[in-house]
Design a protein around this motif. Sequence first.
Motif, PDB file in Angstrom:
ATOM      1  N   MET A   1       0.919  -1.094   0.166  1.00 13.85           N
ATOM      2  CA  MET A   1      -0.063  -0.141  -0.182  1.00 13.85           C
ATOM      3  C   MET A   1       0.834   1.237  -0.206  1.00 13.85           C
ATOM      4  SD  MET A   1      -3.551  -0.122   1.074  1.00 13.85           S
ATOM      5  CE  MET A   1      -4.506  -1.275   2.142  1.00 13.85           C
ATOM      6  N   PHE A   2       0.475   2.372  -0.816  1.00 18.42           N
ATOM      7  CA  PHE A   2       1.253   3.426  -0.660  1.00 18.42           C
ATOM      8  C   PHE A   2       0.217   4.799  -1.123  1.00 18.42           C
ATOM      9  CE2 PHE A   2       1.547   1.890  -5.135  1.00 18.42           C
ATOM     10  CZ  PHE A   2       1.342   3.015  -5.632  1.00 18.42           C
ATOM     11  N   ASN A   3       0.528   5.842  -0.677  1.00 13.17           N
ATOM     12  CA  ASN A   3      -0.199   7.145  -1.042  1.00 13.17           C
ATOM     13  C   ASN A   3      -0.233   7.191  -2.488  1.00 13.17           C
ATOM     14  OD1 ASN A   3      -1.664   7.116   1.694  1.00 13.17           O
ATOM     15  ND2 ASN A   3      -0.014   8.329   2.021  1.00 13.17           N
ATOM     16  N   VAL A   4      -1.355   7.620  -3.126  1.00 11.11           N
ATOM     17  CA  VAL A   4      -1.475   7.909  -4.605  1.00 11.11           C
ATOM     18  C   VAL A   4      -1.901   9.280  -4.595  1.00 11.11           C
ATOM     19  CG1 VAL A   4      -2.441   7.678  -6.600  1.00 11.11           C
ATOM     20  CG2 VAL A   4      -2.011   5.520  -5.354  1.00 11.11           C
ATOM     21  N   PRO A   5      -1.045  10.492  -4.975  1.00 12.77           N
ATOM     22  CA  PRO A   5      -1.512  11.729  -4.980  1.00 12.77           C
ATOM     23  C   PRO A   5      -2.630  11.967  -6.126  1.00 12.77           C
ATOM     24  CG  PRO A   5       0.555  11.818  -6.112  1.00 12.77           C
ATOM     25  CD  PRO A   5       0.207  10.279  -5.535  1.00 12.77           C
ATOM     26  N   THR A   6      -3.842  12.729  -5.574  1.00 15.94           N
ATOM     27  CA  THR A   6      -4.759  13.003  -6.446  1.00 15.94           C
ATOM     28  C   THR A   6      -5.149  14.672  -6.173  1.00 15.94           C
ATOM     29  OG1 THR A   6      -6.477  12.524  -4.697  1.00 15.94           O
ATOM     30  CG2 THR A   6      -5.883  10.717  -6.436  1.00 15.94           C
ATOM     31  N   ILE A   7      -5.564  15.257  -7.211  1.00 16.80           N
ATOM     32  CA  ILE A   7      -5.881  16.362  -7.370  1.00 16.80           C
ATOM     33  C   ILE A   7      -7.253  16.932  -6.665  1.00 16.80           C
ATOM     34  CG2 ILE A   7      -6.070  18.777  -8.491  1.00 16.80           C
ATOM     35  CD1 ILE A   7      -3.826  17.795 -10.502  1.00 16.80           C
ATOM     36  N   ASN A   8      -7.458  17.737  -5.742  1.00 15.49           N
ATOM     37  CA  ASN A   8      -8.918  18.013  -5.172  1.00 15.49           C
ATOM     38  C   ASN A   8      -9.135  19.200  -6.134  1.00 15.49           C
ATOM     39  OD1 ASN A   8     -10.770  19.504  -3.685  1.00 15.49           O
ATOM     40  ND2 ASN A   8      -9.920  18.349  -1.932  1.00 15.49           N
ATOM     41  N   MET A   9      -9.933  18.920  -6.951  1.00 13.39           N
ATOM     42  CA  MET A   9     -10.551  20.047  -8.039  1.00 13.39           C
ATOM     43  C   MET A   9     -11.202  20.863  -7.533  1.00 13.39           C
ATOM     44  SD  MET A   9     -11.099  17.428 -11.488  1.00 13.39           S
ATOM     45  CE  MET A   9     -12.104  18.705 -12.250  1.00 13.39           C
ATOM     46  N   ALA A  10     -12.095  20.738  -6.580  1.00  9.34           N
ATOM     47  CA  ALA A  10     -13.019  21.710  -5.845  1.00  9.34           C
ATOM     48  C   ALA A  10     -12.099  22.591  -4.948  1.00  9.34           C
ATOM     49  CB  ALA A  10     -13.998  21.120  -4.981  1.00  9.34           C
ATOM     50  N   ALA A  11     -11.228  22.247  -4.314  1.00 11.08           N
ATOM     51  CA  ALA A  11     -10.312  22.877  -3.532  1.00 11.08           C
ATOM     52  C   ALA A  11      -9.117  23.761  -4.257  1.00 11.08           C
ATOM     53  CB  ALA A  11      -9.544  21.981  -2.438  1.00 11.08           C
ATOM     54  N   THR A  12      -8.864  23.279  -5.325  1.00  9.96           N
ATOM     55  CA  THR A  12      -7.825  23.806  -6.287  1.00  9.96           C
ATOM     56  C   THR A  12      -8.940  25.100  -6.976  1.00  9.96           C
ATOM     57  OG1 THR A  12      -6.435  21.889  -6.794  1.00  9.96           O
ATOM     58  CG2 THR A  12      -6.674  23.521  -8.397  1.00  9.96           C
ATOM     59  N   GLY A  13      -9.943  24.944  -7.328  1.00 14.67           N
ATOM     60  CA  GLY A  13     -10.749  25.802  -7.872  1.00 14.67           C
ATOM     61  C   GLY A  13     -10.797  27.023  -6.837  1.00 14.67           C
ATOM     62  N   ARG A  14     -11.174  26.627  -5.490  1.00 12.27           N
ATOM     63  CA  ARG A  14     -11.088  27.727  -4.587  1.00 12.27           C
ATOM     64  C   ARG A  14      -9.884  28.413  -4.545  1.00 12.27           C
ATOM     65  NH1 ARG A  14     -14.178  23.564  -1.920  1.00 12.27           N
ATOM     66  NH2 ARG A  14     -12.614  23.158  -0.834  1.00 12.27           N
ATOM     67  N   LYS A  15      -8.730  27.847  -4.655  1.00  8.43           N
ATOM     68  CA  LYS A  15      -7.616  28.566  -4.466  1.00  8.43           C
ATOM     69  C   LYS A  15      -7.263  29.363  -5.555  1.00  8.43           C
ATOM     70  CE  LYS A  15      -3.604  28.238  -2.378  1.00  8.43           C
ATOM     71  NZ  LYS A  15      -3.577  28.446  -0.653  1.00  8.43           N
ATOM     72  N   ILE A  16      -7.941  29.091  -6.823  1.00 10.23           N
ATOM     73  CA  ILE A  16      -7.715  30.033  -7.845  1.00 10.23           C
ATOM     74  C   ILE A  16      -8.459  31.229  -7.735  1.00 10.23           C
ATOM     75  CG2 ILE A  16      -8.175  30.232 -10.429  1.00 10.23           C
ATOM     76  CD1 ILE A  16      -7.397  27.173 -10.528  1.00 10.23           C
ATOM     77  N   MET A  17      -9.593  31.255  -7.294  1.00  8.94           N
ATOM     78  CA  MET A  17     -10.400  31.929  -6.957  1.00  8.94           C
ATOM     79  C   MET A  17      -9.919  33.015  -6.096  1.00  8.94           C
ATOM     80  SD  MET A  17     -14.674  32.604  -6.669  1.00  8.94           S
ATOM     81  CE  MET A  17     -14.731  30.989  -5.656  1.00  8.94           C
ATOM     82  N   GLU A  18      -9.327  32.410  -4.942  1.00  6.71           N
ATOM     83  CA  GLU A  18      -8.621  33.335  -3.889  1.00  6.71           C
ATOM     84  C   GLU A  18      -7.538  33.860  -4.441  1.00  6.71           C
ATOM     85  OE1 GLU A  18      -5.779  31.690  -0.246  1.00  6.71           O
ATOM     86  OE2 GLU A  18      -7.593  30.970  -0.342  1.00  6.71           O
ATOM     87  N   LEU A  19      -6.580  33.450  -5.187  1.00  7.27           N
ATOM     88  CA  LEU A  19      -5.390  34.010  -5.567  1.00  7.27           C
ATOM     89  C   LEU A  19      -5.684  35.153  -6.720  1.00  7.27           C
ATOM     90  CD1 LEU A  19      -3.231  30.822  -6.191  1.00  7.27           C
ATOM     91  CD2 LEU A  19      -2.736  32.796  -4.797  1.00  7.27           C
ATOM     92  N   ARG A  20      -6.941  34.775  -7.514  1.00  8.42           N
ATOM     93  CA  ARG A  20      -7.290  35.926  -8.333  1.00  8.42           C
ATOM     94  C   ARG A  20      -7.627  37.232  -7.573  1.00  8.42           C
ATOM     95  NH1 ARG A  20     -11.858  37.506  -9.533  1.00  8.42           N
ATOM     96  NH2 ARG A  20     -13.245  35.809  -8.557  1.00  8.42           N
ATOM     97  N   GLU A  21      -8.720  36.883  -6.508  1.00  3.10           N
ATOM     98  CA  GLU A  21      -8.938  38.097  -5.797  1.00  3.10           C
ATOM     99  C   GLU A  21      -7.909  38.864  -5.042  1.00  3.10           C
ATOM    100  OE1 GLU A  21     -12.180  36.169  -3.521  1.00  3.10           O
ATOM    101  OE2 GLU A  21     -13.408  36.169  -5.151  1.00  3.10           O
ATOM    102  N   ARG A  22      -6.959  37.711  -4.664  1.00  2.00           N
ATOM    103  CA  ARG A  22      -6.020  38.628  -3.779  1.00  2.00           C
ATOM    104  C   ARG A  22      -5.204  39.574  -4.777  1.00  2.00           C
ATOM    105  NH1 ARG A  22      -2.069  34.539  -1.057  1.00  2.00           N
ATOM    106  NH2 ARG A  22      -4.067  33.667  -0.335  1.00  2.00           N
ATOM    107  N   SER A  23      -5.055  38.994  -5.951  1.00  2.00           N
ATOM    108  CA  SER A  23      -4.158  39.868  -6.789  1.00  2.00           C
ATOM    109  C   SER A  23      -5.029  41.017  -7.501  1.00  2.00           C
ATOM    110  CB  SER A  23      -3.927  38.705  -8.070  1.00  2.00           C
ATOM    111  OG  SER A  23      -3.013  37.767  -7.708  1.00  2.00           O
ATOM    112  N   GLY A  24      -6.285  41.261  -6.962  1.00  2.00           N
ATOM    113  CA  GLY A  24      -7.051  42.218  -7.519  1.00  2.00           C
ATOM    114  C   GLY A  24      -7.314  42.251  -8.844  1.00  2.00           C
TER     115      GLY A  24
END
Length: 83
Positions: free
Chosen positions: A1-24
């Motif tokens: 057994m090992f950890n397989v990385p997966t992208i959390n699409m919803a959290a990534t989307g929230r991060k993109i929105m946060e970074l966009r807003e923070r950048s003005g």
Amino acid sequence: MFNVPTINMAATGRKIMELRERSGLTVKDLQDLFGFATPQAIYKWQHGTAMPAIDNLVFLSAIFQVPIDDILVVNGEEMQISA
């Protein structure tokens, strides 16, 4: 057994929105920077229904002046793989 990385699409989307807003920046600003005819792709990224292509991630990284690791939210899921 090992950890397989997966992208959390919803959290990534929230991060993109946060970074966009923070950048003005507005969605329209990003649309213009990317040269998109419509803002649909950006809305899909922000809602977690689609992921930016790798070249778009590189561009977002440059726009927001953060490493790609600060945009992507990755989860590790334990998985057993048999050959």
